[in-house]
Design an enzyme around this catalytic site. Structure first.
Site, short mmCIF file in Angstrom:
data_model
loop_
_atom_site.label_atom_id
_atom_site.label_comp_id
_atom_site.label_asym_id
_atom_site.label_seq_id
_atom_site.Cartn_x
_atom_site.Cartn_y
_atom_site.Cartn_z
N ASP A 1 0.81 -1.22 0.00
CA ASP A 1 0.00 0.00 0.00
C ASP A 1 0.85 1.27 0.00
O ASP A 1 0.46 2.29 0.56
CB ASP A 1 -0.98 0.03 1.20
CG ASP A 1 -1.77 -1.25 1.30
OD1 ASP A 1 -2.27 -1.70 0.26
OD2 ASP A 1 -1.86 -1.81 2.41
N GLY B 1 1.56 2.92 -2.68
CA GLY B 1 1.17 3.76 -3.81
C GLY B 1 1.86 3.32 -5.09
O GLY B 1 2.12 4.13 -5.98
N LYS B 2 2.16 2.02 -5.19
CA LYS B 2 2.84 1.50 -6.39
C LYS B 2 1.98 1.68 -7.63
O LYS B 2 2.49 1.93 -8.71
CB LYS B 2 3.15 0.00 -6.22
CG LYS B 2 4.17 -0.30 -5.16
CD LYS B 2 4.37 -1.78 -4.99
CE LYS B 2 3.15 -2.50 -4.43
NZ LYS B 2 2.77 -2.16 -3.07
N LYS C 1 -0.09 4.07 -8.41
CA LYS C 1 0.04 5.42 -8.97
C LYS C 1 1.38 5.59 -9.67
O LYS C 1 1.46 6.18 -10.76
CB LYS C 1 -0.12 6.48 -7.86
CG LYS C 1 0.14 7.83 -8.46
CD LYS C 1 0.04 9.02 -7.57
CE LYS C 1 0.66 10.18 -8.34
NZ LYS C 1 0.51 11.47 -7.75
N ALA D 1 -3.74 -7.95 -3.87
CA ALA D 1 -3.24 -6.59 -4.11
C ALA D 1 -4.41 -5.66 -4.39
O ALA D 1 -5.47 -6.10 -4.82
CB ALA D 1 -2.31 -6.60 -5.32
N GLY D 2 -4.19 -4.40 -4.15
CA GLY D 2 -5.22 -3.41 -4.47
C GLY D 2 -4.53 -2.16 -4.95
O GLY D 2 -3.82 -1.52 -4.18
N HIS D 3 -4.66 -1.86 -6.23
CA HIS D 3 -4.02 -0.68 -6.77
C HIS D 3 -5.08 0.34 -7.15
O HIS D 3 -5.98 0.05 -7.91
CB HIS D 3 -3.21 -1.04 -8.03
CG HIS D 3 -1.98 -1.80 -7.72
ND1 HIS D 3 -1.17 -2.36 -8.69
CD2 HIS D 3 -1.38 -2.08 -6.55
CE1 HIS D 3 -0.15 -2.95 -8.11
NE2 HIS D 3 -0.25 -2.80 -6.82
N GLN E 1 2.13 -5.96 -3.12
CA GLN E 1 2.51 -6.03 -1.68
C GLN E 1 3.84 -5.28 -1.45
O GLN E 1 4.18 -4.43 -2.24
CB GLN E 1 2.59 -7.49 -1.19
CG GLN E 1 1.25 -8.20 -1.11
CD GLN E 1 0.81 -8.81 -2.42
OE1 GLN E 1 1.56 -9.43 -3.12
NE2 GLN E 1 -0.46 -8.63 -2.77
N THR F 1 -8.59 -3.80 -0.95
CA THR F 1 -9.14 -5.13 -1.17
C THR F 1 -10.17 -5.50 -0.11
O THR F 1 -11.22 -6.04 -0.42
CB THR F 1 -7.99 -6.17 -1.19
OG1 THR F 1 -7.07 -5.76 -2.19
CG2 THR F 1 -8.50 -7.57 -1.52
N THR F 2 -9.87 -5.19 1.15
CA THR F 2 -10.75 -5.67 2.23
C THR F 2 -11.48 -4.54 2.95
O THR F 2 -12.39 -4.80 3.72
CB THR F 2 -9.91 -6.42 3.29
OG1 THR F 2 -8.91 -5.50 3.78
CG2 THR F 2 -9.23 -7.63 2.72
N GLY F 3 -11.09 -3.29 2.72
CA GLY F 3 -11.70 -2.16 3.41
C GLY F 3 -11.25 -2.03 4.86
O GLY F 3 -11.69 -1.14 5.59
N ARG F 4 -10.35 -2.92 5.30
CA ARG F 4 -9.90 -2.87 6.71
C ARG F 4 -9.09 -1.61 6.97
O ARG F 4 -8.31 -1.19 6.12
CB ARG F 4 -9.00 -4.07 7.02
CG ARG F 4 -9.69 -5.38 7.11
CD ARG F 4 -8.73 -6.50 7.42
NE ARG F 4 -7.79 -6.73 6.36
CZ ARG F 4 -6.81 -7.64 6.40
NH1 ARG F 4 -6.63 -8.34 7.51
NH2 ARG F 4 -6.01 -7.82 5.39
N ARG G 1 -6.08 0.53 7.96
CA ARG G 1 -4.65 0.20 8.04
C ARG G 1 -4.06 0.77 9.32
O ARG G 1 -4.47 1.85 9.76
CB ARG G 1 -3.91 0.79 6.84
CG ARG G 1 -4.37 0.19 5.54
CD ARG G 1 -3.64 0.81 4.34
NE ARG G 1 -4.21 0.30 3.11
CZ ARG G 1 -4.39 1.01 1.99
NH1 ARG G 1 -4.02 2.29 1.96
NH2 ARG G 1 -4.92 0.48 0.94
P1 IMP Z 1 -2.55 -12.81 2.07
O1 IMP Z 1 -1.61 -12.29 1.05
O2 IMP Z 1 -4.00 -12.55 1.75
O3 IMP Z 1 -2.29 -14.24 2.42
O4 IMP Z 1 -2.30 -12.00 3.44
C1 IMP Z 1 -1.08 -12.12 4.19
C2 IMP Z 1 -0.68 -10.77 4.78
O5 IMP Z 1 -0.32 -9.88 3.73
C3 IMP Z 1 -1.80 -10.06 5.55
O6 IMP Z 1 -1.23 -9.33 6.61
C4 IMP Z 1 -2.38 -9.10 4.54
O7 IMP Z 1 -3.02 -8.00 5.13
C5 IMP Z 1 -1.10 -8.69 3.79
N1 IMP Z 1 -1.35 -8.25 2.42
C6 IMP Z 1 -1.60 -9.01 1.34
N2 IMP Z 1 -1.72 -8.26 0.24
C7 IMP Z 1 -1.54 -6.99 0.62
C8 IMP Z 1 -1.50 -5.74 -0.09
O8 IMP Z 1 -1.66 -5.67 -1.31
N3 IMP Z 1 -1.26 -4.63 0.67
C9 IMP Z 1 -1.04 -4.70 1.99
N4 IMP Z 1 -1.05 -5.83 2.70
C10 IMP Z 1 -1.30 -6.97 2.01
#
Ligand code: IMP
Length: 421
Positions: A13, A15-16, A18, A39-41, A221, A297-300, A302
């Site tokens: 996260d 900002g890759k 962008k 991933a979430g871009h 990531q 991706t999850t809305g959680r 950070r």
């Molecule tokens: P997983 O990749 O879904 O197995 O998650 C493993 C860990 O990597 C968790 O702590 C996730 O929150 C974190 N994670 C996976 N993908 C991302 C991402 O794109 N950005 C930030 N954290 C990530």
């Protein structure tokens, strides 16, 4: 010109998206090499927001966009993203390597069930089935893209691998599972639709590099989520470090010229695991809101903290960084003071690099240097135009890491980017 790799230096996260989008303007090909739809871009162009999980950021610019063999692909997500992209921007130019492993619904069930069973010890995954899919790949019990798009082979592979997974899910985790036929009926037509995108990414990228075309390798990531070098076990199941660009694409490294480390001006982390500079206070809350620090991706929400230079120095080593792209500097605007962790105090030892394991981080304290705050409320075009205090912050990062900050991002839009030529 050769290849440029863009990687995250922290916990993702950064900002890759962008930065890749900013470069992709100049690219011939953009390729993803690891991870999946965890991933979430977010890419914002002309006030249009694109939230991508699997498609390389290059699609927004209609560049040749490739998904390399090291990526795990959820076919449902891929098809949905393709359809959305086609609706918003028209025809896209996509290639998917036949060797990519496929995330099946049982991988997602295994991910969520295993997390649930861990209770407080959970990793905090994105629940996208990433770990179980990479586990099957390593155990040689996975299903690849080339099989998904061939009904006969897909059926045969499901028959071979699913029964055991089903038993584990039903007997160990006590969850309901779809039948083999249900999975086949749902996924075979998706495979049919995706067939047109199959391409040998290794050959394509190799040939492009031979012709000196510009290839951008888009990491997902961040380095501290790397399965070898991150804060294990609180990591993802792939290698987000730059070396992965070669094995995740199927090319040699001779033509790879530069590695851009994307550094957020502060630090964030989603999920569990150690975080030495975390701000568990109102300031952390303020930065989270201002920076929109909620998972794409999850809305959680950070977790948020100060910039940690031992992490960036370690990232420099792990990735062979040649330059830094500093993002979200504007989020720090308006603070009275800004802190940066310069080293860790671990008992009597002072550490300039991140320790090897999370056990050795326990008990370490961050040592901070404090900077005066600054205001960023203009679209600055050159680094020298930035407020003096912001420049001091940037120059300190350069001095402490030994890397030039070649790009500074001061907002989500493309034009809110300063590049030092
Ligand atoms: P997983 O990749 O879904 O197995 O998650 C493993 C860990 O990597 C968790 O702590 C996730 O929150 C974190 N994670 C996976 N993908 C991302 C991402 O794109 N950005 C930030 N954290 C990530």
């Amino acid at each position: 010109m050769g290849g440029k790799i863009i990687v995250g230096t922290q916990w993702g996260d950064e900002g890759k998206g962008k930065i890749t989008d900013y470069f992709s303007d100049k690219a011939d090909i953009v390729v993803r090499f690891q991870g999946g739809d965890n991933a979430g871009h977010t890419v914002i162009v002309d006030n249009k927001t694109f939230k991508l999980h699997l498609l390389p950021s290059g699609v927004v610019d209609k560049k040749r966009s490739l998904i390399g063999a090291g990526v795990v692909v959820n076919p449902k997500v891929l098809l949905k993203e393709i359809e959305i992209a086609q609706k918003t921007i028209g025809k896209i130019d996509l290639g998917v390597d036949p060797r990519c492993h496929i995330i099946m619904p049982y991988h997602i069930l295994l991910d969520t069930s295993s997390e649930k069973s861990k209770g407080k010890e959970k990793i905090g995954t994105t629940s996208r089935g990433i770990g179980p899919c990479y586990s099957d790949k390593a155990a040689r019990t996975g299903i690849r893209f080339e099989e998904l798009i061939d009904k006969k082979r897909f059926k045969a592979n499901l028959k071979k691998h699913y029964p055991l997974k089903r038993q584990i899910l039903e007997k160990v985790f006590e969850v309901e599972t779809p039948t083999e036929e249900e999975i086949f009926e749902e996924y075979a037509p998706i495979g049919e639709k995706l067939k047109q995108f199959v391409s040998d990414v290794s050959i394509e990228v190799h040939e492009a590099l031979q012709k000196n075309k510009k290839v951008f390798f888009e990491g997902a990531q961040g380095s501290f989520l790397d399965i070898n070098f991150g804060t294990y076990p609180f990591v993802t199941s792939s290698n987000p470090v730059a070396g992965s660009a070669t094995i995740g694409t199927g090319i040699g490294f001779q033509k790879l010229k530069s590695v851009v480390g994307v550094v957020k001006a502060y630090t964030t982390r989603v999920g569990e695991g150690p975080f030495l500079t975390e701000l568990k206070n109102d300031l952390g809350e303020k930065l989270r809101e201002k920076g929109g620090e909620f998972g794409t991706t999850t809305g959680r929400p950070r977790r948020v903290g100060w910039l940690d230079l031992p992490m960036i120095r370690t990232s420099k080593r792990l990735n062979g960084l040649t330059e830094i792209a500093l993002t979200k500097l504007d989020v720090l605007s308006g603070l009275d003071e800004i802190k940066v962790c310069v080293e860790y105090k671990c008992g009597k030892k002072m550490l300039k690099d991140s320790p090897t394991s999370i056990q050795s981080i326990e008990g370490c304290e961050p040592v901070y240097k404090t900077f005066k705050g600054f205001e960023i409320n203009n679209i600055f075009k050159k680094k020298e135009e930035l407020p003096k205090e912001a420049l001091e912050y940037i120059e300190f990062i350069e001095k402490e890491t030994g890397l030039p900050v070649k790009i500074v991002s001061i907002g989500p839009q493309r034009n809110e980017t300063i590049e030092e030529k």
